[in-house]
Enzyme design. Structure first.
Site, PDB file in Angstrom:
ATOM      1  N   ARG A 175      37.375  26.047  48.229  1.00 22.67           N
ATOM      2  CA  ARG A 175      37.869  27.810  47.878  1.00 22.67           C
ATOM      3  C   ARG A 175      38.929  27.627  47.590  1.00 22.67           C
ATOM      4  O   ARG A 175      39.345  27.956  46.345  1.00 22.67           O
ATOM      5  CB  ARG A 175      36.994  28.723  48.731  1.00 22.67           C
ATOM      6  CG  ARG A 175      37.105  29.938  47.862  1.00 22.67           C
ATOM      7  CD  ARG A 175      36.923  31.461  48.122  1.00 22.67           C
ATOM      8  NE  ARG A 175      35.823  30.702  49.449  1.00 22.67           N
ATOM      9  CZ  ARG A 175      36.605  31.351  51.064  1.00 22.67           C
ATOM     10  NH1 ARG A 175      37.986  31.907  50.959  1.00 22.67           N
ATOM     11  NH2 ARG A 175      36.404  31.166  51.870  1.00 22.67           N
TER      12      ARG A 175
ATOM     13  N   TYR B 116      45.176  41.395  24.315  1.00 20.03           N
ATOM     14  CA  TYR B 116      43.868  40.888  24.537  1.00 20.03           C
ATOM     15  C   TYR B 116      43.150  42.462  24.494  1.00 20.03           C
ATOM     16  O   TYR B 116      43.393  42.717  26.084  1.00 20.03           O
ATOM     17  CB  TYR B 116      42.987  39.626  25.288  1.00 20.03           C
ATOM     18  CG  TYR B 116      42.428  39.144  25.176  1.00 20.03           C
ATOM     19  CD1 TYR B 116      41.271  38.607  24.422  1.00 20.03           C
ATOM     20  CD2 TYR B 116      41.234  39.827  26.524  1.00 20.03           C
ATOM     21  CE1 TYR B 116      39.876  38.116  24.539  1.00 20.03           C
ATOM     22  CE2 TYR B 116      40.079  39.233  26.639  1.00 20.03           C
ATOM     23  CZ  TYR B 116      39.267  38.332  25.631  1.00 20.03           C
ATOM     24  OH  TYR B 116      38.530  38.150  25.550  1.00 20.03           O
TER      25      TYR B 116
ATOM     26  N   LYS C 223      39.937  28.573  25.392  1.00 20.47           N
ATOM     27  CA  LYS C 223      40.602  28.796  24.568  1.00 20.47           C
ATOM     28  C   LYS C 223      41.346  27.352  23.940  1.00 20.47           C
ATOM     29  O   LYS C 223      40.379  25.800  23.804  1.00 20.47           O
ATOM     30  CB  LYS C 223      41.818  29.864  24.083  1.00 20.47           C
ATOM     31  CG  LYS C 223      40.734  31.268  24.675  1.00 20.47           C
ATOM     32  CD  LYS C 223      39.331  32.056  23.881  1.00 20.47           C
ATOM     33  CE  LYS C 223      39.122  32.789  24.637  1.00 20.47           C
ATOM     34  NZ  LYS C 223      40.123  33.932  24.555  1.00 20.47           N
TER      35      LYS C 223
HETATM   36  C1  LIG Z   1      39.982  35.091  25.846  1.00 18.31           C
HETATM   37  C2  LIG Z   1      41.411  35.949  26.111  1.00 18.31           C
HETATM   38  C3  LIG Z   1      41.383  36.622  27.507  1.00 18.31           C
HETATM   39  C4  LIG Z   1      40.455  36.539  28.867  1.00 18.31           C
HETATM   40  O1  LIG Z   1      40.295  35.304  28.376  1.00 18.31           O
HETATM   41  P1  LIG Z   1      38.509  34.533  29.731  1.00 18.31           P
HETATM   42  O2  LIG Z   1      38.474  33.285  29.615  1.00 18.31           O
HETATM   43  O3  LIG Z   1      37.620  35.051  28.254  1.00 18.31           O
HETATM   44  O4  LIG Z   1      38.328  35.560  30.883  1.00 18.31           O
HETATM   45  C5  LIG Z   1      42.543  36.942  28.086  1.00 18.31           C
HETATM   46  N1  LIG Z   1      43.972  36.198  26.715  1.00 18.31           N
HETATM   47  C6  LIG Z   1      43.793  36.306  25.356  1.00 18.31           C
HETATM   48  C7  LIG Z   1      44.773  36.147  24.685  1.00 18.31           C
HETATM   49  C8  LIG Z   1      42.710  35.387  24.838  1.00 18.31           C
HETATM   50  O5  LIG Z   1      42.124  35.267  24.394  1.00 18.31           O
END
Ligand SMILES: *Cc1c(COP(=O)(O)O)cnc(C)c1O
Length: 383
Positions: free
Chosen positions: A53, A105, A203
């Site tokens: 953890r 976001y 992403k």
């Molecule tokens: C997707 C995204 C997030 C959140 O991330 P997760 O991995 O879905 O929790 C935050 N900021 C941006 C710009 C994103 O595209």
């Protein structure tokens, strides 16, 4: 020793900084699922690790790669981008003040607004694309965090990172930059003065739409804010799992190839539709017509990212029909994968959404640009 140029990031990222000589000759970095680590008869740890953890051996190579890509001192991986962002905000205390971007976001902004309200943290949302807005909103001694996203969802407005850093530091605050859409291929916020870089590693960093992960990179590990961020990961338990971390490193090994290709294609698509009779506007910082182009050209390199939005002439119904008519683009939320996605943001965000309902957000993948353009052209013909 002869003087050699240091290798380009593409070169060491391809190997994931992995040294086969230190790992029984294995070319691929290892995956270690063990949650706990044994001690010898004298109760000394056999390796350096205690428990999975606080820290995880499988994550360390991915964290080292990311820290080096961003030019930071340390990177920490989290179970999601949201968990990573929350670790920063939850390092604040009641009475602190935050300045954040109004357009960013969506899930993060919604959570931030609710969290700050419930926990007695002051929050000002500003149009951070206006270079003076951050400077006007910060309060000396009170503002502890400035949070910006650039280019930001889903207008791809650009924040001048160096100016935001100056304004934040002037007030004694730290600047965190959500660089998810820019990626370290195009932007290195720490070099422009940011203190923390945030990524939804779900992403572009992973790039294959098969891992949910988040990351933070710090310029300076000694700051009290970062110490609390690190404690939050350990104590809240928001660390990434080893298998996801292993997949993430595998994804990052092709980061440059994927992102430079996708960004070049995004530029082609943006140019192609810039003066299209059925498109009211193309939002892409690579276009001279985009209000953030000047700043983007100054602080981004090797391209302007693989995200763009199209505003369809004819409004909501026309936009939905274009999305519905695509065959190469997949209709799905999220971004940054090798497959191109199209999304009607207003439908996802619901009636409260400030997003214009003629807007389609495109996440460009690695397909042939001509096929993506033809797909959109075909879908536009039908409206
Ligand atoms: C997707 C995204 C997030 C959140 O991330 P997760 O991995 O879905 O929790 C935050 N900021 C941006 C710009 C994103 O595209």
């Amino acid at each position: 020793m002869s003087k050699r140029k240091p290798p380009h990031p593409e070169t060491w990222v391809a190997k994931g900084l992995h040294d086969p000589a230190a790992d029984g000759g294995a070319v691929v970095p290892p995956l270690q699922p063990s949650t706990t680590f044994a001690r010898d008869a004298d109760y000394r740890l056999i390796g350096g690790d205690v428990y999975q953890r606080p820290d995880s051996p499988t994550l360390r190579p991915a964290e080292d790669v990311l820290a080096r890509l961003e030019g930071g001192a340390e990177a920490l991986l989290f179970a999601s981008g949201m968990a990573a962002a929350a670790a920063v905000v939850q390092a604040l205390r009641p009475g602190d003040h935050v300045v954040a971007q109004r357009t960013m976001y969506w899930s993060l902004r919604n959570w931030l607004v609710g969290f700050c309200r419930d926990w007695g943290i002051g929050l000002d949302l500003v149009d951070a694309a206006d270079p003076d807005a951050v400077a006007r909103a910060v309060r000396k001694g009170e503002t502890k965090l400035v949070w910006v996203e650039t280019p930001c969802n889903p207008t791809w407005d650009v924040v001048d990172i160096a100016a935001a850093a100056e304004a934040a530091h002037e007030a004694g605050a730290s600047l965190a930059v959500d660089s998810t859409s820019a990626t370290p291929v195009h932007s290195r916020p720490l070099e422009l003065g940011a203190d923390i870089v945030h990524h939804s590693a779900t992403k572009f960093l992973n790039g294959h739409s098969d891992v949910v992960a988040g990351a933070l990179v710090a310029k300076d590990t000694g700051s009290p804010l970062w110490q609390r961020v690190r404690a939050n990961r350990r104590d809240h338990g928001g660390i990434l799992g080893p298998f996801e971390g292993w997949l993430l490193l595998r994804g990052m090994r092709t980061l440059f190839l994927r992102v430079t290709r996708a960004s070049a294609t995004a530029m082609k698509i943006a140019r192609h539709f810039e003066r299209h009779p059925k498109i009211a506007a193309v939002l892409y910082p690579g276009l001279e017509s985009h209000p953030g182009h000047g700043t983007a050209a100054m602080q981004m390199h090797d391209g302007f990212g693989a995200m763009l939005s199209l505003r369809v002439a004819g409004g909501r119904e026309a936009a939905l029909r274009v999305a519905g008519g695509c065959e190469v683009f997949l209709r799905a939320t999220s971004l940054g994968g090798v497959e191109s996605l199209i999304e009607h943001r207003a439908s996802i965000e619901g009636p409260e959404s400030p997003i214009p309902d003629d807007l389609l957000r495109l996440s460009i993948g690695i397909e042939h640009p001509d096929d993506l353009i033809a797909d959109l052209e075909r879908a536009l013909k039908a409206v």
